[in-house]
Every structure is written in structure tokens, then in C-alpha cells.
Design a protein around this motif. Structure first.
Motif, PDB file in Angstrom:
ATOM      1  N   ASN A  57       0.838  -1.220   0.032  1.00 58.11           N
ATOM      2  CA  ASN A  57       0.028   0.091  -0.062  1.00 58.11           C
ATOM      3  C   ASN A  57       0.867   1.274   0.087  1.00 58.11           C
ATOM      4  O   ASN A  57       0.473   2.257  -0.559  1.00 58.11           O
ATOM      5  CB  ASN A  57      -0.891  -0.042   1.438  1.00 58.11           C
ATOM      6  CG  ASN A  57      -2.125  -1.038   1.004  1.00 58.11           C
ATOM      7  OD1 ASN A  57      -2.669  -1.065  -0.141  1.00 58.11           O
ATOM      8  ND2 ASN A  57      -2.663  -1.809   2.186  1.00 58.11           N
TER       9      ASN A  57
ATOM     10  N   ASN B  69      -8.541  -8.271   2.066  1.00 59.10           N
ATOM     11  CA  ASN B  69      -9.325  -7.300   2.731  1.00 59.10           C
ATOM     12  C   ASN B  69      -8.108  -6.025   3.002  1.00 59.10           C
ATOM     13  O   ASN B  69      -8.649  -4.795   2.748  1.00 59.10           O
ATOM     14  CB  ASN B  69      -9.825  -7.403   3.894  1.00 59.10           C
ATOM     15  CG  ASN B  69     -11.083  -7.933   3.728  1.00 59.10           C
ATOM     16  OD1 ASN B  69     -12.434  -7.577   3.440  1.00 59.10           O
ATOM     17  ND2 ASN B  69     -11.448  -9.619   3.821  1.00 59.10           N
TER      18      ASN B  69
ATOM     19  N   LEU C 117      -7.795  -3.989  -0.503  1.00 60.40           N
ATOM     20  CA  LEU C 117      -9.111  -3.668  -1.127  1.00 60.40           C
ATOM     21  C   LEU C 117      -8.999  -2.372  -1.878  1.00 60.40           C
ATOM     22  O   LEU C 117      -9.524  -2.046  -2.952  1.00 60.40           O
ATOM     23  CB  LEU C 117     -10.376  -3.969  -0.502  1.00 60.40           C
ATOM     24  CG  LEU C 117     -10.963  -5.398  -0.739  1.00 60.40           C
ATOM     25  CD1 LEU C 117     -12.189  -5.603   0.359  1.00 60.40           C
ATOM     26  CD2 LEU C 117     -11.079  -5.845  -1.902  1.00 60.40           C
ATOM     27  N   ASP C 118      -8.490  -1.410  -0.745  1.00 55.88           N
ATOM     28  CA  ASP C 118      -8.426   0.237  -1.221  1.00 55.88           C
ATOM     29  C   ASP C 118      -7.619   0.289  -2.285  1.00 55.88           C
ATOM     30  O   ASP C 118      -8.088   0.880  -3.412  1.00 55.88           O
ATOM     31  CB  ASP C 118      -7.949   0.954   0.068  1.00 55.88           C
ATOM     32  CG  ASP C 118      -8.989   0.974   1.070  1.00 55.88           C
ATOM     33  OD1 ASP C 118     -10.416   0.673   0.783  1.00 55.88           O
ATOM     34  OD2 ASP C 118      -8.654   1.397   2.080  1.00 55.88           O
ATOM     35  N   LEU C 119      -6.691  -0.394  -2.373  1.00 57.96           N
ATOM     36  CA  LEU C 119      -5.668  -0.159  -3.475  1.00 57.96           C
ATOM     37  C   LEU C 119      -6.289  -0.807  -4.795  1.00 57.96           C
ATOM     38  O   LEU C 119      -6.248  -0.128  -6.157  1.00 57.96           O
ATOM     39  CB  LEU C 119      -4.342  -0.762  -3.288  1.00 57.96           C
ATOM     40  CG  LEU C 119      -3.320  -0.669  -4.535  1.00 57.96           C
ATOM     41  CD1 LEU C 119      -3.017   0.804  -4.611  1.00 57.96           C
ATOM     42  CD2 LEU C 119      -1.940  -1.445  -4.003  1.00 57.96           C
TER      43      LEU C 119
ATOM     44  N   LYS D  96      -9.330  -1.036  -5.446  1.00 59.43           N
ATOM     45  CA  LYS D  96     -10.848  -0.203  -5.736  1.00 59.43           C
ATOM     46  C   LYS D  96     -10.169   1.079  -6.679  1.00 59.43           C
ATOM     47  O   LYS D  96     -10.715   1.459  -7.468  1.00 59.43           O
ATOM     48  CB  LYS D  96     -11.426   0.082  -4.665  1.00 59.43           C
ATOM     49  CG  LYS D  96     -12.242  -1.025  -3.974  1.00 59.43           C
ATOM     50  CD  LYS D  96     -12.830  -0.331  -2.702  1.00 59.43           C
ATOM     51  CE  LYS D  96     -13.600  -1.615  -1.929  1.00 59.43           C
ATOM     52  NZ  LYS D  96     -14.289  -1.131  -0.518  1.00 59.43           N
ATOM     53  N   LYS D  97      -9.060   1.594  -5.947  1.00 65.04           N
ATOM     54  CA  LYS D  97      -8.681   2.651  -6.505  1.00 65.04           C
ATOM     55  C   LYS D  97      -8.040   2.309  -8.003  1.00 65.04           C
ATOM     56  O   LYS D  97      -7.940   3.345  -8.961  1.00 65.04           O
ATOM     57  CB  LYS D  97      -7.327   3.118  -5.993  1.00 65.04           C
ATOM     58  CG  LYS D  97      -6.385   4.304  -6.326  1.00 65.04           C
ATOM     59  CD  LYS D  97      -5.111   4.602  -5.765  1.00 65.04           C
ATOM     60  CE  LYS D  97      -4.315   5.676  -6.171  1.00 65.04           C
ATOM     61  NZ  LYS D  97      -3.142   5.829  -5.364  1.00 65.04           N
TER      62      LYS D  97
ATOM     63  N   THR E 158     -17.981  -1.395  -7.703  1.00 67.51           N
ATOM     64  CA  THR E 158     -16.732  -0.893  -7.334  1.00 67.51           C
ATOM     65  C   THR E 158     -15.803  -1.016  -8.577  1.00 67.51           C
ATOM     66  O   THR E 158     -14.675  -0.235  -8.632  1.00 67.51           O
ATOM     67  CB  THR E 158     -15.969  -1.460  -5.966  1.00 67.51           C
ATOM     68  OG1 THR E 158     -15.711  -2.917  -6.382  1.00 67.51           O
ATOM     69  CG2 THR E 158     -16.739  -1.574  -4.931  1.00 67.51           C
TER      70      THR E 158
ATOM     71  N   SER F 275     -11.408  -2.125  12.801  1.00 68.06           N
ATOM     72  CA  SER F 275     -10.673  -1.056  13.351  1.00 68.06           C
ATOM     73  C   SER F 275     -10.679  -1.152  14.745  1.00 68.06           C
ATOM     74  O   SER F 275      -9.579  -0.773  15.283  1.00 68.06           O
ATOM     75  CB  SER F 275     -11.370   0.259  13.049  1.00 68.06           C
ATOM     76  OG  SER F 275     -12.797   0.178  13.678  1.00 68.06           O
TER      77      SER F 275
END
Length: 353
Positions: A119, A162, A165-167, A169-170, A227, A327
Motif C-alpha cells: 500500500n 481485505n 481492497l482500497d488499492l 478499488k483505486k 466498485t 478497526s
């Protein structure tokens, strides 16, 4: 003078027959191994992560992706073996964008460290291939107290996916591919003893972990709707790799010697086993297909227990809790501090959803 007549030596005829038979066997084996992926798409400019990339299906997957120009991150437990495989791939493809990174799927801390590095250092990730796996091993536990097959095959990839996932999605459109097995059809999710504390059977534990792969994929696909990230899983076939090294029949010198020629004939090679993975990673026709199970580059039906939506959601909730994904449970930062090992006795209890 009598005309000269050439006579073929008698020994050449059986040799010729043997050669013809051997060639026929090789062609038959290639045919039985299923179709090859013949798409011509390039992967230049795309980044791919492959777990368990130093041998077998994983290595062949990396090799073909490298040929097509992808940046390939080989995520492996054994870095020495990974570097050797990388050198062979670079030599064969002339693609120098091949990188080795240590990833121990039997350690939540290692997974978090790997994901943290990716990341921080990768601006995009188009394909994540959850390929690594273990089968039929004697009862053992991961660093965090999970039964090894469940921990590596499912929980490790659950957390890794998980955390990336943000990467993904980006970087959409992007793809998540998980190598499952036809063995999922004989598996059950034992919620009353998910961690095999009360009873351990190597085969049942493997089948449970492969069923978990399918349930995870289906639930993940639902959560990723809209997404641009797809999630699919696959059965690579019965492939002749070292995955079966823990099975007693593979350890026997006698049975191993007898079965080796038979295994070569009836089992797929790693190249053949990699074809469905490559299809899902590359082919434009599946860019928007998600939540499916494939074999031989075609969608296949899944077991009845893999269609249990309640079980998929329950397994997700347990996996999220056990890997400390939420979190609240990640208060230890990157997983290096403040988490400790999971208490074994608690893992045998069914979790509320």
C-alpha cells in the motif's frame, strides 16, 4: 550384379513403435489437460500479486504474466526459492519488473507487514491472485493459533485481500482470483469446531478450507458490487505439484515409485493447471464477471453448501473477528504489537453473527 537392397535392422522397428507410442502419449496428455489460454492481450502497465509464486501453478502463472509485460510481485514464504524462480522467469521473458516479497500466510503479522509495504509503495494493483495453499498436513497451528489449512488457505488470504481492497478499488477495473478446488464439494464448514480443536482430520480440514474459499469469493463479490473490482475462484484441475507432499502415499517409496508414471499420465502439469487462473486474470470477457466458480475456463456449478448465504455471512464475520480486521480489533497498529496470539480454546466455539 544383384541390385542393392536396404534392409532396416530389426531392432529399429520396436524402437520406432516405442517412439510413436511415446509421442502419442504426450499428445494425449496435452489433450487431456484441457485447452490452453490463447488470448493475445498484453499486461504492460499492470501490477499483479501472486501468492505461492515460487513453484507449481504459481510460478507458471507468473511466467506467463511476465511474458505479457506485467509487473509481477511474487509473494512467497521462502525468499531464497522465490529469488531462484524470479531469476528463471527474468531469463526466459526478459521482463525485469519481477519482484520478490516475503509473505507468510501462517502469520497475521507477516500479512499485515506485506500489505503495509504494498500500500505504501505501489500506486496501483490490477490483479490479486490468491494461489498459495497447503493440503493434508499433519495437525499443526499457525503463528496465531489457527489450524494450518484453514489459516493459510482461507484466513490468510481473507486478511490479505481485505487489506489490499482500497488499492484494488483505486485501480479498478481490477480482479481478485482465488484458487479453490473441486474438493469444496465434499466439504462442510464446521461452525461448532471450525478450528478443528475437538477433532482433526487432514482431508476434512482441507475440504473445509476450500469450501471457505468459495464462500469467501461469493460474499466478497456481493460486497464489491459497483466498485469495478471482481472476485472469482477456480478449480485448477488435479495438478501434479508438491501440494500432496504431506499425503502418506506420496511419502512411500514403493507406492511413490509405482504411482509416479501414473500421476504423470493422469494429472495436469503446472502449466495446464495455470490456464484457468490466467484466463481469469487476463481475458476481457470476464472483466465484469464476479462471484463465480470456474474450471477449464468455464463457469461451473458449486456445491449446495457453497450456496448457503447465511453460512457465507457467518464465516465472514468469524474471519473478520479472528484476523482482527475491524478497526476496533486493529488497535495494535500493523499487527506487530498489542495483539498476541488467539486463545485456542476460544476458537472452537461457534461465533454469533
Amino acid at each position: 550384379m544383384a541390385p542393392f537392397r536396404f534392409r532396416m535392422p530389426r531392432y529399429l522397428f520396436p524402437i520406432s513403435l516405442l517412439g510413436t507410442a511415446a509421442g502419442g502419449i504426450v499428445l494425449l496428455k496435452d489433450y487431456m489437460g484441457g485447452k490452453r489460454y490463447t488470448g493475445t492481450e498484453r499486461m504492460a502497465g499492470k501490477t499483479v500479486i501472486v501468492t505461492g509464486a515460487n513453484s507449481g501453478i504459481g510460478k507458471e502463472t507468473c511466467l506467463e504474466l511476465a511474458r505479457r509485460g506485467a509487473k509481477v510481485i511474487m509473494a512467497c514464504r521462502n525468499l531464497e526459492s522465490c529469488e531462484q524462480a524470479k531469476a528463471e522467469i527474468v531469463l526466459e521473458t526478459a521482463n525485469h519488473s519481477i519482484h520478490c516479497r516475503r509473505l507468510e500466510l501462517a502469520s497475521l503479522a507477516s500479512i499485515r507487514a506485506f500489505a503495509k509495504y504494498i500500500n505504501a509503495n505501489e500506486s496501483h494493483l490490477e490483479v490479486l491472485i490468491n494461489n498459495a495453499g497447503i493440503m493434508g498436513c499433519p495437525k499443526s497451528l499457525t503463528e496465531d493459533g489457527f489450524e494450518m489449512q484453514l489459516g493459510v488457505n482461507h484466513l490468510g488470504h481473507f486478511l490479505l485481500t481485505n487489506l489490499l481492497l482500497d488499492l484494488l478499488k483505486k485501480s479498478a477495473p481490477s480482479r481478485i482470483i482465488t484458487v479453490s478446488s473441486i474438493a469444496h464439494k465434499w466439504g462442510d464448514i464446521h461452525f461448532d469446531d471450525l478450528n478443528s480443536v475437538k477433532h482433526y482430520d487432514p482431508r476434512a480440514a482441507y475440504e473445509q478450507s476450500k469450501l471457505a474459499n468459495v464462500l469467501f469469493t461469493i460474499e466478497l463479490a456481493k460486497r464489491l458490487e459497483g466498485t469495478g473490482v471482481t472476485a472469482n475462484c477456480l478449480h485448477p484441475g488435479i495438478v501434479n505439484t508438491d501440494l500432496s507432499r504431506h499425503m502418506s502415499i506420496s511419502k512411500s517409496v514403493v507406492s511413490g515409485g509405482i504411482l509416479s508414471p501414473l500421476k504423470w499420465f493422469i494429472m495436469k502439469t503446472p502449466i495446464q493447471g495455470a490456464q484457468t487462473t490466467l484466463f481469469l486474470a487476463i481475458d476481457p470477457s470476464v472483466e465484469k464477471v464476479s462471484g463465480k466458480y470456474f474450471s477449464d475456463m468455464h463457469v461451473k456449478d458449486i456445491a449446495l453448501q457453497a450456496k448457503d448465504e447465511a453460512a457465507a455471512k457467518r464465516l465472514w464475520a468469524i474471519s473478520e473477528k479472528w484476523t482482527r480486521l475491524s478497526s476496533r480489533s486493529q488497535s495494535g497498529g500493523d499487527g506487530q504489537n498489542g495483539t498476541g496470539s488467539v486463545i485456542q480454546s476460544n476458537l472452537s466455539k461457534p461465533e454469533p453473527v
